[in-house]
Design a protein around this motif. Structure first.
Motif, PDB file in Angstrom:
ATOM      1  N   VAL A   1      27.922  46.208  63.593  1.00 21.30           N
ATOM      2  CA  VAL A   1      28.120  44.998  62.791  1.00 21.30           C
ATOM      3  C   VAL A   1      28.790  43.954  63.684  1.00 21.30           C
ATOM      4  O   VAL A   1      29.696  44.274  64.460  1.00 21.30           O
ATOM      5  CB  VAL A   1      28.997  45.301  61.546  1.00 21.30           C
ATOM      6  N   ARG A   2      28.334  42.712  63.574  1.00 20.74           N
ATOM      7  CA  ARG A   2      28.869  41.638  64.425  1.00 20.74           C
ATOM      8  C   ARG A   2      30.362  41.421  64.185  1.00 20.74           C
ATOM      9  O   ARG A   2      30.866  41.571  63.078  1.00 20.74           O
ATOM     10  CB  ARG A   2      28.126  40.336  64.172  1.00 20.74           C
ATOM     11  N   TYR A   3      31.044  41.015  65.252  1.00 20.76           N
ATOM     12  CA  TYR A   3      32.476  40.725  65.196  1.00 20.76           C
ATOM     13  C   TYR A   3      32.776  39.695  64.110  1.00 20.76           C
ATOM     14  O   TYR A   3      33.694  39.870  63.317  1.00 20.76           O
ATOM     15  CB  TYR A   3      32.948  40.224  66.571  1.00 20.76           C
ATOM     16  N   SER A   4      31.984  38.623  64.089  1.00 22.90           N
ATOM     17  CA  SER A   4      32.235  37.550  63.118  1.00 22.90           C
ATOM     18  C   SER A   4      32.096  38.052  61.683  1.00 22.90           C
ATOM     19  O   SER A   4      32.825  37.619  60.789  1.00 22.90           O
ATOM     20  CB  SER A   4      31.304  36.366  63.365  1.00 22.90           C
ATOM     21  N   THR A   5      31.186  38.983  61.449  1.00 22.94           N
ATOM     22  CA  THR A   5      31.001  39.553  60.113  1.00 22.94           C
ATOM     23  C   THR A   5      32.206  40.393  59.728  1.00 22.94           C
ATOM     24  O   THR A   5      32.725  40.273  58.609  1.00 22.94           O
ATOM     25  CB  THR A   5      29.716  40.401  60.059  1.00 22.94           C
ATOM     26  N   LEU A   6      32.666  41.235  60.650  1.00 19.45           N
ATOM     27  CA  LEU A   6      33.838  42.070  60.361  1.00 19.45           C
ATOM     28  C   LEU A   6      35.088  41.216  60.151  1.00 19.45           C
ATOM     29  O   LEU A   6      35.909  41.504  59.287  1.00 19.45           O
ATOM     30  CB  LEU A   6      34.068  43.073  61.490  1.00 19.45           C
ATOM     31  N   LYS A   7      35.200  40.146  60.925  1.00 22.18           N
ATOM     32  CA  LYS A   7      36.342  39.238  60.752  1.00 22.18           C
ATOM     33  C   LYS A   7      36.270  38.569  59.373  1.00 22.18           C
ATOM     34  O   LYS A   7      37.282  38.446  58.685  1.00 22.18           O
ATOM     35  CB  LYS A   7      36.347  38.196  61.872  1.00 22.18           C
ATOM     36  N   PHE A   8      35.081  38.168  58.955  1.00 21.73           N
ATOM     37  CA  PHE A   8      34.901  37.572  57.633  1.00 21.73           C
ATOM     38  C   PHE A   8      35.302  38.572  56.546  1.00 21.73           C
ATOM     39  O   PHE A   8      36.035  38.230  55.621  1.00 21.73           O
ATOM     40  CB  PHE A   8      33.451  37.131  57.438  1.00 21.73           C
ATOM     41  N   TYR A   9      34.825  39.819  56.656  1.00 27.86           N
ATOM     42  CA  TYR A   9      35.176  40.839  55.675  1.00 27.86           C
ATOM     43  C   TYR A   9      36.688  41.041  55.620  1.00 27.86           C
ATOM     44  O   TYR A   9      37.265  41.208  54.548  1.00 27.86           O
ATOM     45  CB  TYR A   9      34.512  42.178  56.014  1.00 27.86           C
ATOM     46  N   THR A  10      37.329  41.010  56.772  1.00 28.43           N
ATOM     47  CA  THR A  10      38.783  41.172  56.831  1.00 28.43           C
ATOM     48  C   THR A  10      39.473  40.004  56.137  1.00 28.43           C
ATOM     49  O   THR A  10      40.365  40.195  55.316  1.00 28.43           O
ATOM     50  CB  THR A  10      39.253  41.287  58.293  1.00 28.43           C
TER      51      THR A  10
ATOM     52  N   LEU B   1      38.133  44.443  54.043  1.00 28.24           N
ATOM     53  CA  LEU B   1      38.548  45.493  54.970  1.00 28.24           C
ATOM     54  C   LEU B   1      40.061  45.412  55.119  1.00 28.24           C
ATOM     55  O   LEU B   1      40.609  44.337  55.362  1.00 28.24           O
ATOM     56  CB  LEU B   1      37.892  45.322  56.341  1.00 28.24           C
ATOM     57  N   HIS B   2      40.707  46.551  54.995  1.00 32.15           N
ATOM     58  CA  HIS B   2      42.168  46.600  55.087  1.00 32.15           C
ATOM     59  C   HIS B   2      42.575  46.947  56.514  1.00 32.15           C
ATOM     60  O   HIS B   2      41.899  47.703  57.200  1.00 32.15           O
ATOM     61  CB  HIS B   2      42.707  47.640  54.116  1.00 32.15           C
ATOM     62  N   PHE B   3      43.695  46.386  56.935  1.00 34.09           N
ATOM     63  CA  PHE B   3      44.197  46.639  58.291  1.00 34.09           C
ATOM     64  C   PHE B   3      45.711  46.724  58.258  1.00 34.09           C
ATOM     65  O   PHE B   3      46.351  46.354  57.275  1.00 34.09           O
ATOM     66  CB  PHE B   3      43.748  45.540  59.256  1.00 34.09           C
ATOM     67  N   GLU B   4      46.255  47.228  59.337  1.00 35.74           N
ATOM     68  CA  GLU B   4      47.700  47.233  59.554  1.00 35.74           C
ATOM     69  C   GLU B   4      47.965  46.415  60.805  1.00 35.74           C
ATOM     70  O   GLU B   4      47.145  46.382  61.717  1.00 35.74           O
ATOM     71  CB  GLU B   4      48.199  48.664  59.737  1.00 35.74           C
ATOM     72  N   GLN B   5      49.093  45.755  60.825  1.00 36.95           N
ATOM     73  CA  GLN B   5      49.443  44.902  61.962  1.00 36.95           C
ATOM     74  C   GLN B   5      50.355  45.688  62.902  1.00 36.95           C
ATOM     75  O   GLN B   5      51.423  46.135  62.487  1.00 36.95           O
ATOM     76  CB  GLN B   5      50.172  43.658  61.456  1.00 36.95           C
ATOM     77  N   ALA B   6      49.933  45.873  64.130  1.00 34.29           N
ATOM     78  CA  ALA B   6      50.776  46.518  65.136  1.00 34.29           C
ATOM     79  C   ALA B   6      51.847  45.523  65.555  1.00 34.29           C
ATOM     80  O   ALA B   6      51.536  44.423  66.005  1.00 34.29           O
ATOM     81  CB  ALA B   6      49.941  46.950  66.330  1.00 34.29           C
ATOM     82  N   GLU B   7      53.099  45.890  65.384  1.00 34.29           N
ATOM     83  CA  GLU B   7      54.196  44.948  65.634  1.00 34.29           C
ATOM     84  C   GLU B   7      54.342  44.554  67.097  1.00 34.29           C
ATOM     85  O   GLU B   7      54.694  43.422  67.400  1.00 34.29           O
ATOM     86  CB  GLU B   7      55.508  45.542  65.125  1.00 34.29           C
TER      87      GLU B   7
END
Length: 80
Positions: A21-30, A35-41
């Motif tokens: 899946v394209r980067y831009s698509t995954l970024k849009f989903y995020t 799409l859920h993520f965690e932020q690495a401090e």
């Protein structure tokens, strides 16, 4: 690639390699909260739980193939 396939957390770039899946698509989903993520401090990198995120991406792809719009997909994702 084997390291990525066994890692608990992966980056969006690694998701691109695993899913095609394209980067831009995954970024849009995020950005849309699909799409859920965690932020690495230490470096503010978004990290995604590999297994959960891959499963979610497959579900999004299936819902798109079934003809659902983004708002409808978001609604379906909230049920899971």
């Amino acid at each position: 690639m084997e390291v990525i396939e066994n890692a608990e957390y992966i980056t969006i770039g690694e998701l691109v390699r695993l899913t095609g899946v394209r980067y831009s698509t995954l970024k849009f989903y995020t950005e849309e909260g699909m799409l859920h993520f965690e932020q690495a401090e230490e470096n503010l990198t978004r990290r995604y739980r590999r297994a959960d995120t891959l499963e979610r991406i497959l579900l999004i792809k299936k819902l798109k193939e079934d003809g659902l719009s983004i708002p409808q997909i978001k609604e379906e994702l909230q049920k899971t």
